[in-house]
Design a protein around this motif. Structure first.
Motif, PDB file in Angstrom:
ATOM      1  N   ASP A  53      41.806  44.639  46.073  1.00  0.00           N
ATOM      2  CA  ASP A  53      42.985  44.955  46.879  1.00  0.00           C
ATOM      3  C   ASP A  53      44.129  43.989  46.570  1.00  0.00           C
ATOM      4  O   ASP A  53      44.853  43.547  47.464  1.00  0.00           O
ATOM      5  CB  ASP A  53      42.657  44.955  48.379  1.00  0.00           C
ATOM      6  N   GLY A  54      44.268  43.633  45.290  1.00  0.00           N
ATOM      7  CA  GLY A  54      45.366  42.790  44.842  1.00  0.00           C
ATOM      8  C   GLY A  54      45.158  41.297  44.972  1.00  0.00           C
ATOM      9  O   GLY A  54      46.010  40.509  44.578  1.00  0.00           O
ATOM     10  N   VAL A  55      44.024  40.888  45.516  1.00  0.00           N
ATOM     11  CA  VAL A  55      43.734  39.469  45.724  1.00  0.00           C
ATOM     12  C   VAL A  55      42.684  39.019  44.706  1.00  0.00           C
ATOM     13  O   VAL A  55      41.681  39.703  44.502  1.00  0.00           O
ATOM     14  CB  VAL A  55      43.219  39.224  47.162  1.00  0.00           C
ATOM     15  N   ALA A  56      42.912  37.875  44.079  1.00  0.00           N
ATOM     16  CA  ALA A  56      41.962  37.355  43.102  1.00  0.00           C
ATOM     17  C   ALA A  56      40.631  37.041  43.773  1.00  0.00           C
ATOM     18  O   ALA A  56      40.596  36.428  44.838  1.00  0.00           O
ATOM     19  CB  ALA A  56      42.519  36.094  42.436  1.00  0.00           C
ATOM     20  N   ALA A  57      39.539  37.509  43.153  1.00  0.00           N
ATOM     21  CA  ALA A  57      38.195  37.299  43.706  1.00  0.00           C
ATOM     22  C   ALA A  57      37.220  37.037  42.567  1.00  0.00           C
ATOM     23  O   ALA A  57      37.366  37.584  41.473  1.00  0.00           O
ATOM     24  CB  ALA A  57      37.755  38.524  44.503  1.00  0.00           C
ATOM     25  N   ARG A  58      36.222  36.226  42.835  1.00  0.00           N
ATOM     26  CA  ARG A  58      35.199  35.878  41.848  1.00  0.00           C
ATOM     27  C   ARG A  58      34.099  36.930  41.899  1.00  0.00           C
ATOM     28  O   ARG A  58      33.298  36.969  42.836  1.00  0.00           O
ATOM     29  CB  ARG A  58      34.640  34.490  42.121  1.00  0.00           C
ATOM     30  N   SER A  59      34.041  37.776  40.886  1.00  0.00           N
ATOM     31  CA  SER A  59      33.114  38.909  40.917  1.00  0.00           C
ATOM     32  C   SER A  59      31.656  38.509  40.752  1.00  0.00           C
ATOM     33  O   SER A  59      30.768  39.271  41.124  1.00  0.00           O
ATOM     34  CB  SER A  59      33.502  39.949  39.866  1.00  0.00           C
ATOM     35  N   CYS A  60      31.387  37.308  40.236  1.00  0.00           N
ATOM     36  CA  CYS A  60      29.988  36.888  40.079  1.00  0.00           C
ATOM     37  C   CYS A  60      29.360  36.538  41.422  1.00  0.00           C
ATOM     38  O   CYS A  60      28.144  36.588  41.574  1.00  0.00           O
ATOM     39  CB  CYS A  60      29.868  35.705  39.121  1.00  0.00           C
ATOM     40  N   ARG A 116      52.257  37.612  45.157  1.00  0.00           N
ATOM     41  CA  ARG A 116      52.585  36.985  46.440  1.00  0.00           C
ATOM     42  C   ARG A 116      53.728  35.982  46.321  1.00  0.00           C
ATOM     43  O   ARG A 116      54.411  35.702  47.304  1.00  0.00           O
ATOM     44  CB  ARG A 116      51.350  36.358  47.081  1.00  0.00           C
ATOM     45  N   THR A 117      53.959  35.437  45.111  1.00  0.00           N
ATOM     46  CA  THR A 117      55.027  34.458  44.881  1.00  0.00           C
ATOM     47  C   THR A 117      55.693  34.822  43.551  1.00  0.00           C
ATOM     48  O   THR A 117      55.287  34.312  42.494  1.00  0.00           O
ATOM     49  CB  THR A 117      54.456  33.020  44.829  1.00  0.00           C
TER      50      THR A 117
END
Length: 157
Positions: A53-60, A116-117
């Motif tokens: 949803d547009g937010v960086a996330a660690r998929s592991c 976001r920035t």
């Protein structure tokens, strides 16, 4: 067995995976997406970063069932070979990669940062990327890529 549609790069994908299977495993092994890399397996290096949803996330470190009903974007979903995303283009133009292993995480984190920035300072860029590890030492080129991408995206708007 967890089963259900997974929305990745704008497409619904039918997936069957055991409960607790990492999103990274499904992306790479079941969907054949090689942008996110397996680095540490602990969510600490950033090589596996995707956008949820547009937010960086660690998929592991994210179980696949945790993204049900959410939009997952991988490196492959940003642009194409013929039409790179501005962040991808900036990383190419500034030669911000050596071995390329960290590149997925750096690019995906930069995309999230610029959403976001839009015009981050160097300090903001450093802070956003501080949890992404690069062993090759292209940190200055990576920071230059962030600024180049911000400028390119501002000019597009």
């Amino acid at each position: 067995m967890s089963q259900g549609p997974l929305r990745v790069n704008g497409r619904d994908c039918a997936v069957q995976a055991a409960a607790g299977t990492s999103l990274l495993t499904v992306l790479r092994n079941d969907l054949g997406l090689n942008g996110p890399k397996y680095g540490c397996g602990l969510g600490q290096c950033g090589a596996c970063t995707v956008l949820v949803d547009g937010v960086a996330a660690r998929s592991c470190a994210l179980p696949v069932e945790g993204v049900a009903g959410r939009e997952v974007t991988t490196l492959e979903g940003l642009g194409t070979r013929d039409a790179l995303h501005p962040v991808q283009q900036a990383f190419v133009a500034t030669q911000a990669a050596q071995c390329g292993y960290c590149l997925n995480g750096m690019v995906m984190t930069t995309v999230a940062l610029l959403r976001r920035t839009p015009q981050p300072t160097e300090a903001q860029a450093r802070a956003a990327l501080s949890h992404n590890l690069c062993r090759c030492g292209t940190h200055l080129e990576i920071l230059a890529a962030v600024q180049a991408a911000a400028q390119a995206m501002a000019e597009r708007a």
